[in-house]
Design a protein around this motif. Structure first.
Motif, PDB file in Angstrom:
ATOM      1  N   ARG A  64      29.463  -2.167   7.927  1.00  0.00           N
ATOM      2  CA  ARG A  64      28.057  -1.924   7.590  1.00  0.00           C
ATOM      3  C   ARG A  64      27.301  -1.420   8.814  1.00  0.00           C
ATOM      4  O   ARG A  64      26.508  -0.465   8.738  1.00  0.00           O
ATOM      5  CB  ARG A  64      27.409  -3.200   7.063  1.00  0.00           C
ATOM      6  CG  ARG A  64      25.966  -2.980   6.581  1.00  0.00           C
ATOM      7  CD  ARG A  64      25.234  -4.278   6.380  1.00  0.00           C
ATOM      8  NE  ARG A  64      24.960  -4.947   7.655  1.00  0.00           N
ATOM      9  CZ  ARG A  64      23.998  -4.604   8.486  1.00  0.00           C
ATOM     10  NH1 ARG A  64      23.194  -3.572   8.212  1.00  0.00           N
ATOM     11  NH2 ARG A  64      23.810  -5.256   9.614  1.00  0.00           N
ATOM     12  N   LEU A  65      27.578  -2.035   9.960  1.00  0.00           N
ATOM     13  CA  LEU A  65      26.936  -1.611  11.194  1.00  0.00           C
ATOM     14  C   LEU A  65      27.356  -0.192  11.575  1.00  0.00           C
ATOM     15  O   LEU A  65      26.546   0.605  12.059  1.00  0.00           O
ATOM     16  CB  LEU A  65      27.284  -2.593  12.323  1.00  0.00           C
ATOM     17  CG  LEU A  65      26.646  -3.983  12.224  1.00  0.00           C
ATOM     18  CD1 LEU A  65      27.259  -4.914  13.268  1.00  0.00           C
ATOM     19  CD2 LEU A  65      25.136  -3.898  12.393  1.00  0.00           C
ATOM     20  N   ARG A  66      28.637   0.122  11.361  1.00  0.00           N
ATOM     21  CA  ARG A  66      29.118   1.476  11.665  1.00  0.00           C
ATOM     22  C   ARG A  66      28.395   2.503  10.813  1.00  0.00           C
ATOM     23  O   ARG A  66      27.912   3.531  11.320  1.00  0.00           O
ATOM     24  CB  ARG A  66      30.625   1.567  11.417  1.00  0.00           C
ATOM     25  CG  ARG A  66      31.194   2.980  11.576  1.00  0.00           C
ATOM     26  CD  ARG A  66      32.669   3.041  11.203  1.00  0.00           C
ATOM     27  NE  ARG A  66      32.925   2.629   9.839  1.00  0.00           N
ATOM     28  CZ  ARG A  66      32.756   3.419   8.769  1.00  0.00           C
ATOM     29  NH1 ARG A  66      32.296   4.662   8.922  1.00  0.00           N
ATOM     30  NH2 ARG A  66      33.033   2.977   7.560  1.00  0.00           N
ATOM     31  N   ARG A  67      28.264   2.233   9.528  1.00  0.00           N
ATOM     32  CA  ARG A  67      27.587   3.181   8.639  1.00  0.00           C
ATOM     33  C   ARG A  67      26.114   3.324   9.021  1.00  0.00           C
ATOM     34  O   ARG A  67      25.552   4.428   8.983  1.00  0.00           O
ATOM     35  CB  ARG A  67      27.722   2.724   7.188  1.00  0.00           C
ATOM     36  CG  ARG A  67      29.158   2.780   6.666  1.00  0.00           C
ATOM     37  CD  ARG A  67      29.222   2.484   5.176  1.00  0.00           C
ATOM     38  NE  ARG A  67      30.608   2.401   4.744  1.00  0.00           N
ATOM     39  CZ  ARG A  67      31.268   1.265   4.551  1.00  0.00           C
ATOM     40  NH1 ARG A  67      30.666   0.101   4.755  1.00  0.00           N
ATOM     41  NH2 ARG A  67      32.525   1.280   4.156  1.00  0.00           N
ATOM     42  N   ALA A  68      25.483   2.209   9.366  1.00  0.00           N
ATOM     43  CA  ALA A  68      24.080   2.261   9.765  1.00  0.00           C
ATOM     44  C   ALA A  68      23.906   3.069  11.047  1.00  0.00           C
ATOM     45  O   ALA A  68      22.953   3.853  11.183  1.00  0.00           O
ATOM     46  CB  ALA A  68      23.531   0.842   9.947  1.00  0.00           C
ATOM     47  N   ALA A  69      24.821   2.895  11.996  1.00  0.00           N
ATOM     48  CA  ALA A  69      24.751   3.647  13.252  1.00  0.00           C
ATOM     49  C   ALA A  69      24.950   5.131  13.000  1.00  0.00           C
ATOM     50  O   ALA A  69      24.275   5.971  13.611  1.00  0.00           O
ATOM     51  CB  ALA A  69      25.799   3.128  14.231  1.00  0.00           C
ATOM     52  N   ASP A  77      25.196  -0.875  19.266  1.00  0.00           N
ATOM     53  CA  ASP A  77      24.784  -0.751  17.878  1.00  0.00           C
ATOM     54  C   ASP A  77      25.934  -0.993  16.911  1.00  0.00           C
ATOM     55  O   ASP A  77      25.713  -1.024  15.688  1.00  0.00           O
ATOM     56  CB  ASP A  77      24.205   0.646  17.628  1.00  0.00           C
ATOM     57  CG  ASP A  77      22.966   0.909  18.457  1.00  0.00           C
ATOM     58  OD1 ASP A  77      21.976   0.181  18.281  1.00  0.00           O
ATOM     59  OD2 ASP A  77      22.999   1.832  19.294  1.00  0.00           O
ATOM     60  N   LEU A  78      27.143  -1.144  17.426  1.00  0.00           N
ATOM     61  CA  LEU A  78      28.317  -1.238  16.566  1.00  0.00           C
ATOM     62  C   LEU A  78      28.820  -2.664  16.377  1.00  0.00           C
ATOM     63  O   LEU A  78      29.794  -2.888  15.658  1.00  0.00           O
ATOM     64  CB  LEU A  78      29.448  -0.379  17.142  1.00  0.00           C
ATOM     65  CG  LEU A  78      29.107   1.119  17.290  1.00  0.00           C
ATOM     66  CD1 LEU A  78      30.259   1.852  17.922  1.00  0.00           C
ATOM     67  CD2 LEU A  78      28.728   1.734  15.938  1.00  0.00           C
TER      68      LEU A  78
END
Length: 319
Positions: A298-303, A317-318
């Motif tokens: 989820r964090l990867r997609r948001a970044a 951010d990852l």
């Protein structure tokens, strides 16, 4: 002819802001590079064109003059020569005052069974097709970042960046590499306001098939079977059915002007992409991922979404 006319209209309608910008296009002495150069000239860009031999330069100069186009700045370049790359960028900026667009187009098409390939085969094909792109980025990005107005990097790969073939293993690897590099670079350039596009043409009316006849002596120790020129020329007849390079160039400009991240110039691959998509989904394990891993993704997609929106992203951010 209708498709070409549509491409002309589309490109012309999106030329605002690009006229007067400076583009450096590699491998512009023939083929797709020349097609891109003509399309960019239509849109009013000033051009620095690289070429490999004097006959190419003279032919392009004559064609531009006959078509009433402004004369480009011609610069000889072997894309594997890093020192020469630095000179080419410096001469472009000195001549025009800035550099706004880099089109990495130069490449070689060489075929043979990958299980028989030598180090020289890998070094030559990867050195030109991937190394040439990397060299262009290292040399040109500082100048593009320093410029103002509309800016972009276009890396020309091939449909081989998606579709492997039994006779084109190293070529395919080089184009997959350009695809991966470009799709990642796009997120890095967005915060600078610089576009970044991967262009993947398919069959085009060029002489790309004859690369094996121009193999440099330094990479002469091939593991592939000796080239039959007659067989190669027969294979080259397939290119007669290809798209006009000028039409490819028009589609490249239209995609760049729209800000597309992926420019596909040929329409005939829906079945191939559907097969890739379905096979990829089918290969995923049918099980539930643990919450901790789901959160990381989820964090990867948001970044990625942030980077695409022009917000710089770091390792923090990852996680």
């Amino acid at each position: 002819m209708q498709a070409q006319d549509n491409a002309v209209g589309q490109a012309g309608g999106q030329a605002d802001g690009w006229a007067g910008q400076v583009a450096l296009i590699t491998g512009a002495g023939t083929g797709i590079g020349l097609g891109v150069a003509r399309a960019f000239s239509d849109a009013g860009l000033a051009l620095a064109l690289t070429y490999r031999n004097e006959a190419q330069r003279a032919a392009v100069a004559a064609q531009f003059a006959a078509e009433g186009r402004p004369a480009p700045l011609f610069l000889p370049l072997d894309v594997t020569d890093r020192a020469r790359w630095a000179d080419v960028v410096a001469q472009t900026v000195a001549h025009f005052g800035a550099l706004h667009v880099l089109v990495n187009n130069a490449g070689v098409s060489v075929f043979g069974n990958t299980d028989e390939a030598s180090h020289a085969d890998y070094d030559w094909i990867m050195g030109v097709n991937f190394g040439g792109v990397a060299n262009g980025l290292v040399a040109a990005l500082p100048a593009i970042k320093a410029a103002s107005g509309k800016r972009s990097v276009v890396n020309v790969a091939s449909m081989a960046a998606f579709l492997p073939g039994p006779q084109a293993g190293i070529y395919t690897a080089s184009k997959f590499a350009v695809r991966g590099l470009t799709e990642s670079l796009r997120y890095n350039l967005a915060p600078h306001g610089i576009g970044c596009a991967l262009c993947c043409p398919a069959l085009t009316r060029t002489n790309a098939w004859d690369s094996a006849l121009k193999r440099p002596d330094a990479f002469g120790q091939s593991g592939f079977a000796p080239v039959s020129e007659a067989e190669l020329r027969q294979f080259g007849t397939a290119f007669d059915a290809g798209m006009d390079p000028y039409e490819v160039g028009q589609k490249v400009f239209a995609g760049m002007a729209r800000g597309d991240g992926l420019i596909l110039t040929h329409p005939e691959f829906a079945d191939d992409f559907r097969e890739i998509y379905e096979a990829s989904l089918a290969a995923l394990p049918d099980e539930v991922a643990p919450p901790a891993r789901l959160e990381i993704e989820r964090l990867r997609r948001a970044a990625m979404a942030q980077a695409k929106a022009g917000i710089a992203v770091g390792l923090a951010d990852l996680t």
